[in-house]
Design an enzyme around this catalytic site. Structure first.
Site, short mmCIF file in Angstrom:
data_model
loop_
_atom_site.label_atom_id
_atom_site.label_comp_id
_atom_site.label_asym_id
_atom_site.label_seq_id
_atom_site.Cartn_x
_atom_site.Cartn_y
_atom_site.Cartn_z
N GLU A 74 0.82 -1.21 0.00
CA GLU A 74 0.00 0.00 0.00
C GLU A 74 0.85 1.26 0.00
OE1 GLU A 74 -2.05 -1.13 3.74
OE2 GLU A 74 -1.32 0.80 4.47
N CYS A 119 3.42 8.60 0.53
CA CYS A 119 4.03 7.71 1.51
C CYS A 119 4.16 6.34 0.87
CB CYS A 119 3.14 7.65 2.75
SG CYS A 119 3.68 6.45 3.98
N CYS A 140 6.60 -6.47 7.36
CA CYS A 140 7.72 -5.93 8.13
C CYS A 140 8.10 -6.92 9.21
CB CYS A 140 7.32 -4.59 8.77
SG CYS A 140 8.69 -3.75 9.60
N CYS A 176 6.95 -4.07 15.98
CA CYS A 176 6.48 -3.01 16.89
C CYS A 176 5.05 -3.35 17.34
CB CYS A 176 6.53 -1.65 16.21
SG CYS A 176 8.21 -1.18 15.74
N CYS A 188 1.81 -1.76 15.59
CA CYS A 188 1.79 -1.61 14.14
C CYS A 188 1.16 -2.81 13.42
CB CYS A 188 3.23 -1.40 13.65
SG CYS A 188 3.34 -1.12 11.89
N CYS A 236 -0.49 2.35 9.14
CA CYS A 236 0.44 1.51 8.42
C CYS A 236 -0.02 0.08 8.29
CB CYS A 236 1.72 1.41 9.24
SG CYS A 236 2.96 2.52 8.76
N1 SAH Z 1 9.93 0.99 9.83
C1 SAH Z 1 9.91 2.42 9.81
C2 SAH Z 1 8.72 2.99 9.06
C3 SAH Z 1 7.45 2.59 9.72
S1 SAH Z 1 5.97 3.45 9.74
C4 SAH Z 1 9.93 2.95 11.24
O1 SAH Z 1 9.81 2.17 12.16
O2 SAH Z 1 10.10 4.15 11.41
C5 SAH Z 1 6.14 5.11 10.15
C6 SAH Z 1 5.82 5.50 11.59
O3 SAH Z 1 4.49 5.14 12.01
C7 SAH Z 1 6.76 4.87 12.59
O4 SAH Z 1 7.14 5.86 13.52
C8 SAH Z 1 5.88 3.82 13.24
O5 SAH Z 1 6.39 3.48 14.49
C9 SAH Z 1 4.55 4.53 13.28
N2 SAH Z 1 3.38 3.67 13.44
C10 SAH Z 1 3.12 2.47 12.88
N3 SAH Z 1 1.91 2.01 13.24
C11 SAH Z 1 1.37 2.95 14.03
C12 SAH Z 1 0.13 3.07 14.73
N4 SAH Z 1 -0.78 2.10 14.69
N5 SAH Z 1 -0.08 4.18 15.45
C13 SAH Z 1 0.86 5.16 15.51
N6 SAH Z 1 2.04 5.11 14.89
C14 SAH Z 1 2.30 4.01 14.17
#
Ligand code: SAH
Length: 358
Positions: free
Chosen positions: A93, A106, A113, A117, A120, A334
């Protein structure tokens, strides 16, 4: 014979490839500008190449074209989420957002991934594979083409960890930046990482003038380990040292992302500790209200706590903003659109779409 992915080559790499095939160097420039400047979908379109070369390329090489499978447009702000099918059938996406300073896209850097986290959605099915440079560029080109608009900036903040796909990410930046290609300034590209320290240093050594965003999400390692498994590999001290090094080498101010999760990292004490750690470092903190994902138990902080957290950081002199929630009425954070697509019909309705980009 496996065909060569020439859309993932930088101009230099393409020239070397053409030389190895006994072709003239200027032909490589022509093909590069067809693929990346004019976004040609086939060799047939390359009208200034001799037919024999077009035929040869068709037999030995391929151009990556992403197929749109689903589009969701927000009725609130026009933010558009695209689901694309890759040549091997995987789906990814990407999102188009309209800001007053222009259009921002974006993109994803991997299918899924591996970071794990806790908040996420991208990581729920693990990492299927990394994207090629052409697949990363393709998201930008396809969105520009489908929307009929120029893309002014790109954020590598979709699914995946770009620094676990570092070589292709660097190629992607070089290709997108090439004046014969899309000609997008490096400064218009932001890369977000969960904090892979050696790659932050490598990017600094290369002097790559992109904007670096680091997902911090906690003021100390103990809380960070509760949210991000990568915190077991690198400490916040190591990350901040690498960020200072990046700033020294590039002069680019680093952004820290901080997703606020109720009762976990959103207390006044957390704000104080964060401010103390960032003291004296020219940086920016981007607060993201956690976007609740159905499969996760983490909840969004109260609006009043988010405001209080921001004011507290400001009081300590930290440069801070709350990320505007874009597309709050379409599959939010995401990886959610891809996940609901893979889960099958109906499931997207059950997910909580209360946030913007995650
Ligand atoms: N792998 C990279 C890019 C990921 S997404 C990274 O970790 O930075 C971009 C941002 O969105 C990251 O800061 C990630 O931690 C955050 N993110 C992902 N899912 C989220 C959610 N459900 N709520 C808030 N932030 C989120």
């Amino acid at each position: 014979m496996e065909k060569t992915d020439i859309g993932s080559m930088t101009k230099e790499e393409l020239e070397a490839y053409f030389a190895s095939e006994g072709e003239k160097k200027f032909r490589a420039s022509q093909v590069f500008s067809w693929i990346h400047g004019k976004q040609a979908a086939s060799f047939e379109q390359m009208s200034n190449l001799p037919e024999s070369l077009r035929k040869h390329l068709e037999q030995t090489a391929f151009i990556t074209v992403l197929e749109p499978v689903k589009t969701q447009v927000s009725g609130i702000d026009g933010t558009t989420k695209y689901l694309f099918r890759l040549p091997d059938g995987n789906v990814i996406e990407s999102v188009l957002m309209h800001y007053h300073h222009g259009n921002s896209v974006c993109i994803s850097s991997q299918v899924g991934c591996a970071c794990g986290c806790r908040f996420c959605a991208s990581t729920l099915g693990g990492c299927v594979r990394s994207l090629t440079a052409a697949e990363m560029c393709g998201q930008v080109y396809r969105i520009a083409q489908l929307s009929g608009q120029r893309v002014d900036s790109v954020v590598v903040m979709g699914s995946g960890e770009p620094f676990e796909n570092f070589d292709n990410f660097c190629r992607f930046v070089e290709i997108l930046n090439d004046p014969a290609g899309y000609n997008l300034s490096r400064r218009a590209i932001t890369v977000s990482t969960c904090g892979i320290v050696p790659r932050i240093r490598e990017l600094a050594d290369r002097g790559t003038q992109v904007t670096l965003a680091v997902s911090l999400h906690a003021p100390n390692d103990e809380i960070r380990r509760k949210l991000m498994p990568v915190a077991n590999r690198y400490s916040i001290d190591e990350i901040l040292d690498a960020c200072r090094y990046f700033f020294e080498k590039t002069g680019r101010r680093v952004s820290f992302e901080y997703s606020l999760a109720a009762g976990i990292n959103d207390t006044p004490a957390c704000a104080d500790e964060l401010a103390a750690r960032l003291k004296g470092f020219p940086c920016h903190v981007n607060l993201i209200p956690v976007n609740p994902v159905r499969e996760r138990t983490i909840r969004q902080s109260a609006a009043s706590d988010i405001q209080a957290f921001k004011r507290r950081l400001e009081k300590h002199g930290v440069n801070v903003t709350i990320r505007r929630e874009m597309g709050r009425d379409i599959d939010g954070a995401c990886g959610q659109l891809r996940k609901s697509y893979l889960d099958g019909p109906g499931s997207s309705k059950e997910s909580d779409n209360s946030g913007g980009m995650g």
